[in-house]
Motif scaffolding. Structure first.
Motif, PDB file in Angstrom:
ATOM      1  N   THR A  92      40.588  64.652  48.555  1.00 39.60           N
ATOM      2  CA  THR A  92      41.445  63.498  48.804  1.00 39.60           C
ATOM      3  C   THR A  92      42.802  63.904  49.378  1.00 39.60           C
ATOM      4  OG1 THR A  92      42.093  63.640  46.470  1.00 39.60           O
ATOM      5  CG2 THR A  92      40.353  62.076  47.045  1.00 39.60           C
ATOM      6  N   LEU A  93      43.678  64.362  48.478  1.00 40.61           N
ATOM      7  CA  LEU A  93      45.058  64.678  48.836  1.00 40.61           C
ATOM      8  C   LEU A  93      45.147  65.835  49.831  1.00 40.61           C
ATOM      9  CD1 LEU A  93      47.559  63.416  47.563  1.00 40.61           C
ATOM     10  CD2 LEU A  93      47.733  65.423  46.105  1.00 40.61           C
ATOM     11  N   GLN A  94      44.341  66.864  49.597  1.00 40.63           N
ATOM     12  CA  GLN A  94      44.463  68.090  50.380  1.00 40.63           C
ATOM     13  C   GLN A  94      43.755  67.974  51.732  1.00 40.63           C
ATOM     14  OE1 GLN A  94      46.010  71.158  49.591  1.00 40.63           O
ATOM     15  NE2 GLN A  94      46.994  70.206  47.837  1.00 40.63           N
ATOM     16  N   HIS A 137      46.505  72.420  37.294  1.00 45.17           N
ATOM     17  CA  HIS A 137      46.370  72.733  35.871  1.00 45.17           C
ATOM     18  C   HIS A 137      46.689  71.550  34.979  1.00 45.17           C
ATOM     19  CE1 HIS A 137      45.492  76.844  36.571  1.00 45.17           C
ATOM     20  NE2 HIS A 137      46.530  76.944  37.386  1.00 45.17           N
ATOM     21  N   SER A 138      47.689  70.745  35.403  1.00 47.40           N
ATOM     22  CA  SER A 138      48.048  69.617  34.545  1.00 47.40           C
ATOM     23  C   SER A 138      46.884  68.630  34.448  1.00 47.40           C
ATOM     24  CB  SER A 138      49.322  68.942  35.044  1.00 47.40           C
ATOM     25  OG  SER A 138      49.342  68.898  36.446  1.00 47.40           O
ATOM     26  N   SER A 139      46.218  68.366  35.563  1.00 49.16           N
ATOM     27  CA  SER A 139      45.095  67.436  35.508  1.00 49.16           C
ATOM     28  C   SER A 139      43.879  68.059  34.826  1.00 49.16           C
ATOM     29  CB  SER A 139      44.716  66.951  36.907  1.00 49.16           C
ATOM     30  OG  SER A 139      45.738  66.135  37.428  1.00 49.16           O
ATOM     31  N   GLY A 166      64.021  61.241  35.025  1.00 51.07           N
ATOM     32  CA  GLY A 166      65.178  61.581  35.842  1.00 51.07           C
ATOM     33  C   GLY A 166      64.775  62.033  37.232  1.00 51.07           C
ATOM     34  N   ARG A 167      65.669  62.757  37.904  1.00 54.68           N
ATOM     35  CA  ARG A 167      65.428  63.041  39.320  1.00 54.68           C
ATOM     36  C   ARG A 167      64.281  64.021  39.552  1.00 54.68           C
ATOM     37  NH1 ARG A 167      69.793  65.529  38.197  1.00 54.68           N
ATOM     38  NH2 ARG A 167      71.094  63.782  38.757  1.00 54.68           N
ATOM     39  N   HIS A 168      63.916  64.775  38.548  1.00 58.56           N
ATOM     40  CA  HIS A 168      62.785  65.690  38.728  1.00 58.56           C
ATOM     41  C   HIS A 168      61.473  65.137  38.191  1.00 58.56           C
ATOM     42  CE1 HIS A 168      64.961  68.989  40.530  1.00 58.56           C
ATOM     43  NE2 HIS A 168      65.945  68.738  39.672  1.00 58.56           N
ATOM     44  N   CYS A 195      57.910  63.467  37.621  1.00 56.67           N
ATOM     45  CA  CYS A 195      56.659  63.635  38.356  1.00 56.67           C
ATOM     46  C   CYS A 195      56.442  62.479  39.329  1.00 56.67           C
ATOM     47  CB  CYS A 195      55.501  63.667  37.371  1.00 56.67           C
ATOM     48  SG  CYS A 195      53.935  64.092  38.125  1.00 56.67           S
ATOM     49  N   ILE A 196      55.942  62.790  40.518  1.00 58.77           N
ATOM     50  CA  ILE A 196      55.554  61.726  41.430  1.00 58.77           C
ATOM     51  C   ILE A 196      54.027  61.644  41.518  1.00 58.77           C
ATOM     52  CG2 ILE A 196      57.615  61.609  42.864  1.00 58.77           C
ATOM     53  CD1 ILE A 196      56.387  63.618  44.699  1.00 58.77           C
ATOM     54  N   GLY A 197      53.352  62.527  40.794  1.00 58.85           N
ATOM     55  CA  GLY A 197      51.883  62.543  40.849  1.00 58.85           C
ATOM     56  C   GLY A 197      51.230  61.716  39.757  1.00 58.85           C
ATOM     57  N   PHE A 247      48.506  59.197  40.897  1.00 59.98           N
ATOM     58  CA  PHE A 247      47.375  59.956  41.429  1.00 59.98           C
ATOM     59  C   PHE A 247      46.586  60.564  40.271  1.00 59.98           C
ATOM     60  CE2 PHE A 247      45.403  63.924  42.747  1.00 59.98           C
ATOM     61  CZ  PHE A 247      44.688  63.533  43.872  1.00 59.98           C
ATOM     62  N   ALA A 248      47.297  61.176  39.331  1.00 57.23           N
ATOM     63  CA  ALA A 248      46.639  61.837  38.205  1.00 57.23           C
ATOM     64  C   ALA A 248      45.873  60.828  37.347  1.00 57.23           C
ATOM     65  CB  ALA A 248      47.667  62.586  37.356  1.00 57.23           C
ATOM     66  N   TYR A 249      46.469  59.652  37.118  1.00 57.62           N
ATOM     67  CA  TYR A 249      45.783  58.628  36.325  1.00 57.62           C
ATOM     68  C   TYR A 249      44.492  58.174  37.003  1.00 57.62           C
ATOM     69  CZ  TYR A 249      48.309  57.363  32.088  1.00 57.62           C
ATOM     70  OH  TYR A 249      48.808  57.353  30.804  1.00 57.62           O
ATOM     71  N   GLN A 267      42.732  59.857  39.308  1.00 60.54           N
ATOM     72  CA  GLN A 267      41.806  60.986  39.334  1.00 60.54           C
ATOM     73  C   GLN A 267      41.150  61.176  37.961  1.00 60.54           C
ATOM     74  OE1 GLN A 267      43.750  64.797  39.606  1.00 60.54           O
ATOM     75  NE2 GLN A 267      42.065  65.727  40.748  1.00 60.54           N
ATOM     76  N   LEU A 268      41.984  61.263  36.925  1.00 64.38           N
ATOM     77  CA  LEU A 268      41.455  61.448  35.569  1.00 64.38           C
ATOM     78  C   LEU A 268      40.579  60.276  35.168  1.00 64.38           C
ATOM     79  CD1 LEU A 268      44.597  62.759  33.672  1.00 64.38           C
ATOM     80  CD2 LEU A 268      42.403  63.937  33.891  1.00 64.38           C
ATOM     81  N   GLY A 269      41.037  59.072  35.496  1.00 58.76           N
ATOM     82  CA  GLY A 269      40.302  57.873  35.111  1.00 58.76           C
ATOM     83  C   GLY A 269      38.910  57.857  35.716  1.00 58.76           C
TER      84      GLY A 269
HETATM   85  C1  HEM Z   1      57.141  66.976  38.097  1.00 54.64           C
HETATM   86  C2  HEM Z   1      53.863  66.437  34.536  1.00 54.64           C
HETATM   87  C3  HEM Z   1      50.354  65.801  37.843  1.00 54.64           C
HETATM   88  C4  HEM Z   1      53.552  66.652  41.376  1.00 54.64           C
HETATM   89  C5  HEM Z   1      56.553  66.891  36.850  1.00 54.64           C
HETATM   90  C6  HEM Z   1      57.275  67.006  35.597  1.00 54.64           C
HETATM   91  C7  HEM Z   1      56.352  66.867  34.602  1.00 54.64           C
HETATM   92  C8  HEM Z   1      55.053  66.655  35.218  1.00 54.64           C
HETATM   93  C9  HEM Z   1      56.617  66.923  33.104  1.00 54.64           C
HETATM   94  C10 HEM Z   1      58.782  67.237  35.431  1.00 54.64           C
HETATM   95  C11 HEM Z   1      59.152  68.683  35.573  1.00 54.64           C
HETATM   96  C12 HEM Z   1      60.632  68.942  35.431  1.00 54.64           C
HETATM   97  O1  HEM Z   1      61.423  68.030  35.165  1.00 54.64           O
HETATM   98  O2  HEM Z   1      61.051  70.112  35.594  1.00 54.64           O
HETATM   99  C13 HEM Z   1      52.639  66.171  35.135  1.00 54.64           C
HETATM  100  C14 HEM Z   1      51.425  65.812  34.409  1.00 54.64           C
HETATM  101  C15 HEM Z   1      50.447  65.640  35.353  1.00 54.64           C
HETATM  102  C16 HEM Z   1      51.037  65.882  36.650  1.00 54.64           C
HETATM  103  C17 HEM Z   1      51.330  65.648  32.908  1.00 54.64           C
HETATM  104  C18 HEM Z   1      48.986  65.270  35.189  1.00 54.64           C
HETATM  105  C19 HEM Z   1      48.434  64.812  34.104  1.00 54.64           C
HETATM  106  C20 HEM Z   1      50.920  65.970  39.081  1.00 54.64           C
HETATM  107  C21 HEM Z   1      50.212  65.847  40.334  1.00 54.64           C
HETATM  108  C22 HEM Z   1      51.112  66.100  41.326  1.00 54.64           C
HETATM  109  C23 HEM Z   1      52.385  66.377  40.694  1.00 54.64           C
HETATM  110  C24 HEM Z   1      48.736  65.483  40.474  1.00 54.64           C
HETATM  111  C25 HEM Z   1      50.912  66.092  42.823  1.00 54.64           C
HETATM  112  C26 HEM Z   1      50.172  65.267  43.454  1.00 54.64           C
HETATM  113  C27 HEM Z   1      54.792  66.775  40.785  1.00 54.64           C
HETATM  114  C28 HEM Z   1      56.027  66.942  41.539  1.00 54.64           C
HETATM  115  C29 HEM Z   1      57.063  67.023  40.592  1.00 54.64           C
HETATM  116  C30 HEM Z   1      56.438  66.911  39.286  1.00 54.64           C
HETATM  117  C31 HEM Z   1      56.171  67.013  43.065  1.00 54.64           C
HETATM  118  C32 HEM Z   1      58.570  67.123  40.874  1.00 54.64           C
HETATM  119  C33 HEM Z   1      59.216  68.412  40.455  1.00 54.64           C
HETATM  120  C34 HEM Z   1      60.712  68.307  40.535  1.00 54.64           C
HETATM  121  O3  HEM Z   1      61.272  67.318  41.031  1.00 54.64           O
HETATM  122  O4  HEM Z   1      61.375  69.272  40.124  1.00 54.64           O
HETATM  123  N1  HEM Z   1      55.193  66.679  36.579  1.00 54.64           N
HETATM  124  N2  HEM Z   1      52.363  66.204  36.475  1.00 54.64           N
HETATM  125  N3  HEM Z   1      52.227  66.294  39.334  1.00 54.64           N
HETATM  126  N4  HEM Z   1      55.073  66.763  39.440  1.00 54.64           N
HETATM  127 FE1  HEM Z   1      53.743  66.406  37.977  1.00 54.64          FE
END
Ligand code: HEM
Length: 497
Positions: free
Chosen positions: A163-165, A268-270, A436-438, A440-442, A445-447, A449-451
């Motif tokens: 999908t994404l890739q 890994h998160s998914s 906050g600003r960091h 997750c934007i995924g 997508f993750a919901y 995909q997992l769902g």
């Molecule tokens: C950031 C969790 C899936 C892309 C984050 C953060 C968390 C998180 C906790 C914050 C990290 C921080 O503040 O330092 C998760 C969990 C996921 C998941 C629990 C799945 C169950 C995904 C997927 C993508 C993704 C599928 C890509 C499609 C990102 C990006 C950031 C982020 C780009 C931003 C990092 C930043 O701004 O520093 N995620 N994530 N994540 N995640 Fe996820």
């Protein structure tokens, strides 16, 4: 002003590294008993000030980027893996623009295309994989067995790449791409976080894999541009169309490196979340049946078959939704979020203070750490926090909602968090995707995909823990993402349809 209390330790430099590394949750809860919600520990020479609870999450994740830097906390880990000119290798404002580019690619239109692709990949995998040979079984009563994380890791990379890739990465998975991925992944560990450069084979392989993977993507981009075929519903296409605020389009290597970052962020998160979900479903047969029934009610045909999964169909499945939500409460893949402290930062007295007329200050050069993994199982906030109980989410008047309304602060005062705070604000005890600003934007997508993956598996098979196993595995904290400890087998049997 004074420094936050320090966790006692015998050996300088090493400090509490071992206790934290083996079981951060146990370590944090014990420290909270002794020192309260804010304390500093030593992690291989680094001073790390932990801020617990919803207010602690808010302090760390809601802090100004001029004071708390993610870049300086993570760049030595991420840049050798992702590559130059993206994420933590660029100034924060540039990374924030890059995050917006990715958001554009995570569009509803793309998600509509993804639902059936996820479903197809799971179907094909279950039909063909050696470890998961349900269709090869003659006797419908025969039980099979698989290592849940091995299987979920394969399904996750297959579905994410389809999908994404994009299709080129998906077809590369059967060949060279997966070796590159594994080598790169071997450079994304707590060891790499603690020691940016060691003369080890895994570091050398990481660097080589990064170069080749970067070329792999830039090749795809060049070929697409040459052939004029750049309108795929995937992230590469989307990134190729976008421009920075100053009008400059993304360079090929920037697109390549963002794609690597997304691969690593999602994989890994998914895979971990899917593993924990299946383990809980195997353990809790009642919830598993409720999930199956929900699929039958929404997608079932009279002859016992199912209609295809669609993005819109997946937006209103409360049982599935609460199962994922509850799994992420007990098993957030990321247990610690760190920031580097760039200037002295006062700690709000409402979070912690040495006395009524004094405050704590976190000095420049320290790190701060938030742990949603702690607040998500805090007995002061949640009823039966160690019980996996999806029903706590399904009713706005239910346990979870009530818990937020009646959460008692340190001095017994009532703090009203409300439901909105759960997903939006930085001051919430429930933050599996950060805040906050960091943030997750995924998440969406993750919901999705997992769902789709979990429901498709549960449509086809019943799952159980192995005979004699009465609890799901404990957490293994030795990887960047919290995985189930081995053995982590799931037994399965084909459903009768
Ligand atoms: C950031 C969790 C899936 C892309 C984050 C953060 C968390 C998180 C906790 C914050 C990290 C921080 O503040 O330092 C998760 C969990 C996921 C998941 C629990 C799945 C169950 C995904 C997927 C993508 C993704 C599928 C890509 C499609 C990102 C990006 C950031 C982020 C780009 C931003 C990092 C930043 O701004 O520093 N995620 N994530 N994540 N995640 Fe996820």
């Amino acid at each position: 002003a004074s420094l936050p209390p320090e966790v006692f330790h015998w050996i300088p430099f090493v400090g509490s590294s071992i206790a934290y590394g083996n079981d951060p949750l146990d370590f944090f809860f014990k420290c909270r008993e002794k020192y309260g919600d804010v304390f500093t520990f030593t992690l291989l020479g680094r001073r790390v000030t932990v801020a617990l609870g919803a207010k602690g999450n808010n302090f760390v994740l809601g802090g100004k980027s001029t004071a708390f830097s993610a870049k300086e906390a993570y760049t030595h880990l991420t840049t050798p893996v992702f590559g130059k000119d993206v994420v933590f290798d660029v100034p924060n404002e540039i990374f924030m623009e890059q995050k917006k580019f990715v958001k554009v690619g995570l569009s509803t239109d793309n998600f509509r295309a993804y639902a059936s692709m996820f479903e197809q990949e799971v179907d094909d995998f279950m039909r063909s994989d050696q470890a998961f040979t349900i269709w090869q079984m003659n006797d419908i009563n025969e039980w099979g067995r698989f290592d849940v994380t091995d299987i979920m890791a394969q399904i996750t990379i297959l579905t994410a790449s389809r999908t994404l890739q994009g299709k080129e990465v998906r077809s590369g998975l059967d060949k060279s791409f997966s070796t590159l991925y594994n080598d790169l992944d071997g450079g994304f560990t707590p060891l790499n976080f603690m020691f940016p450069n060691l003369p080890l084979e895994s570091y050398r392989r990481r660097d080589e894999a990064h170069k080749k993977m970067s070329e792999y993507y830039t090749d795809i981009i060049r070929k697409r541009r040459e052939s004029g075929h750049s309108d795929e519903p995937d992230m590469i296409s989307s990134l190729m169309d976008q421009k920075y605020r100053d009008g400059r389009p993304l360079r090929d290597h920037e697109i390549a490196h963002i794609m690597i970052a997304l691969l690593m962020a999602g994989q890994h998160s998914s895979a971990a979340s899917g593993s924990w979900t299946l383990l809980h479903l195997a353990h809790n047969v009642e919830v598993q049946e409720a999930l199956y029934q929900e699929q039958v009610n929404h997608f079932g045909n009279p002859d016992g078959s199912f209609r295809p999964m669609t993005y819109d169909g997946f937006r209103k499945l409360p049982v599935l939704d609460s199962i994922i939500r509850e799994t992420l409460r007990m098993h957030p893949p990321i247990h610690s979020i760190m920031r580097y402290v760039r200037s002295d930062v006062p700690i709000p007295a409402t979070l912690a203070a040495p006395s009524q007329d004094s405050i704590y200050v976190v000095p420049k050069g320290y790190y701060v750490l938030a742990s949603a993994a702690v607040s998500q199982v805090d007995p002061r906030i949640w009823a039966n926090p160690m019980k996996w109980d999806p029903t706590r989410w399904s009713d706005p008047e239910g346990v979870a909602a009530q818990a937020f309304k009646t959460y008692s602060g340190e001095n017994g005062e009532k703090v009203d968090y409300g439901f909105g705070a759960i997903s939006k604000g930085t001051e919430s005890p429930y933050q599996p995707f950060g805040a906050g600003r960091h943030r997750c934007i995924g998440e969406q997508f993750a919901y999705l995909q997992l769902g789709v993956v979990i429901s498709n598996i549960i449509r086809k098979v019943e799952v159980r823990l192995e005979d004699g196993i009465t609890e799901i595995p404990a957490h293994n904290y030795h990887s960047m993402i919290t995985m189930p400890k081995k053995p982590r087998n799931i037994c399965y049997r084909r459903r009768r349809f």
